[in-house]
Design a protein around this motif. Structure first.
Motif, PDB file in Angstrom:
ATOM      1  N   VAL A  58       0.848  -1.192   0.000  1.00 14.22           N
ATOM      2  CA  VAL A  58       0.000   0.000   0.000  1.00 14.22           C
ATOM      3  C   VAL A  58       0.888   1.248   0.000  1.00 14.22           C
ATOM      4  CG1 VAL A  58      -1.895  -1.113   1.246  1.00 14.22           C
ATOM      5  CG2 VAL A  58      -0.131   0.089   2.529  1.00 14.22           C
ATOM      6  N   SER A  59       0.287   2.362  -0.312  1.00 16.80           N
ATOM      7  CA  SER A  59       1.026   3.621  -0.183  1.00 16.80           C
ATOM      8  C   SER A  59       0.886   4.091   1.263  1.00 16.80           C
ATOM      9  CB  SER A  59       0.506   4.664  -1.163  1.00 16.80           C
ATOM     10  OG  SER A  59      -0.828   4.980  -0.872  1.00 16.80           O
TER      11      SER A  59
ATOM     12  N   PHE B 283      -0.699   4.282   6.943  1.00 17.09           N
ATOM     13  CA  PHE B 283      -1.175   3.621   5.731  1.00 17.09           C
ATOM     14  C   PHE B 283      -2.284   4.457   5.100  1.00 17.09           C
ATOM     15  CE2 PHE B 283       0.002  -0.343   8.263  1.00 17.09           C
ATOM     16  CZ  PHE B 283       1.263  -0.416   7.703  1.00 17.09           C
ATOM     17  N   LEU B 284      -2.229   4.633   3.792  1.00 19.35           N
ATOM     18  CA  LEU B 284      -3.200   5.460   3.086  1.00 19.35           C
ATOM     19  C   LEU B 284      -4.208   4.649   2.287  1.00 19.35           C
ATOM     20  CD1 LEU B 284      -0.799   8.239   1.771  1.00 19.35           C
ATOM     21  CD2 LEU B 284      -2.224   8.279   3.826  1.00 19.35           C
ATOM     22  N   GLN B 285      -4.020   3.336   2.195  1.00 17.59           N
ATOM     23  CA  GLN B 285      -4.892   2.478   1.393  1.00 17.59           C
ATOM     24  C   GLN B 285      -5.212   1.207   2.146  1.00 17.59           C
ATOM     25  OE1 GLN B 285      -2.234   1.816  -1.899  1.00 17.59           O
ATOM     26  NE2 GLN B 285      -3.385   3.208  -3.212  1.00 17.59           N
ATOM     27  N   GLY B 286      -6.158   0.461   1.626  1.00 20.77           N
ATOM     28  CA  GLY B 286      -6.447  -0.882   2.118  1.00 20.77           C
ATOM     29  C   GLY B 286      -7.249  -0.909   3.402  1.00 20.77           C
ATOM     30  N   GLU B 287      -7.335  -2.116   3.966  1.00 16.86           N
ATOM     31  CA  GLU B 287      -8.101  -2.341   5.183  1.00 16.86           C
ATOM     32  C   GLU B 287      -7.601  -1.508   6.353  1.00 16.86           C
ATOM     33  OE1 GLU B 287      -8.123  -6.446   6.234  1.00 16.86           O
ATOM     34  OE2 GLU B 287      -8.881  -7.089   4.296  1.00 16.86           O
TER      35      GLU B 287
ATOM     36  N   SER C  18      -6.241   1.451   6.344  1.00 17.20           N
ATOM     37  CA  SER C  18      -6.107   2.867   5.996  1.00 17.20           C
ATOM     38  C   SER C  18      -6.280   3.726   7.247  1.00 17.20           C
ATOM     39  CB  SER C  18      -7.158   3.242   4.953  1.00 17.20           C
ATOM     40  OG  SER C  18      -7.026   4.599   4.605  1.00 17.20           O
TER      41      SER C  18
END
Length: 144
Positions: free
Chosen positions: A37-38, A55-59, A61
């Motif tokens: 993720v980014s 974390f900027l994305q995904g579960e 975030s």
């Protein structure tokens, strides 16, 4: 003295394994099951002892986690930098920069410990053969 050098060599082998194995296992685990993720760097210690990312994305975030070190090294980043991160979905703290997962940096502590171990083992072998040769030359005739 030869036993001391041999013991030092064994200690260096143990150190090399301690530096090498955890890092290799982490990279292999992240390659197999990691989520990429980014992320955004939020905090960096000045040494750096830790690098904290969000974390900027995904579960996960919005979750903030400290990056795991690779052989005692952390990426050279600053707060506010963007970073692509691969983390273990079962334990998000086990995360590394994605570039380090695909192409890990040189594990200098393990390489150094291995080189010292090789030097010490070579010294022990040379010392053993030299001592054996000197003892066989200095033995009195007929005592063999």
């Amino acid at each position: 003295m030869i036993l001391g050098v041999l013991g030092g060599g064994l200690l260096c082998v143990a150190l090399a394994l301690a530096f090498w194995l955890p890092s290799r296992f982490l990279v292999q685990d992240l390659r197999d099951t990691g989520v990429t993720v980014s992320a955004h760097v939020t905090k960096v210690d000045n040494k750096p002892k830790y690098v904290q990312v969000k974390f900027l994305q995904g579960e996960l975030s919005g979750t903030e986690e400290k990056l795991w070190d690779y052989a005692g090294m952390l990426p050279d980043v600053h707060p506010g930098d963007a970073l692509i991160v691969t983390y273990d979905p079962d334990d998000p703290h086990r995360s590394l920069p994605h570039a380090w997962v695909t192409d890990p940096p040189a594990n200098l502590p393990a390489y150094g410990s291995s080189a010292i171990a090789a030097f010490l083992f070579t010294g022990a072998v040379v010392g053993t053969f030299r001592r054996r040769r000197l003892l066989t030359r200095s033995s009195p005739p007929g005592s063999a």
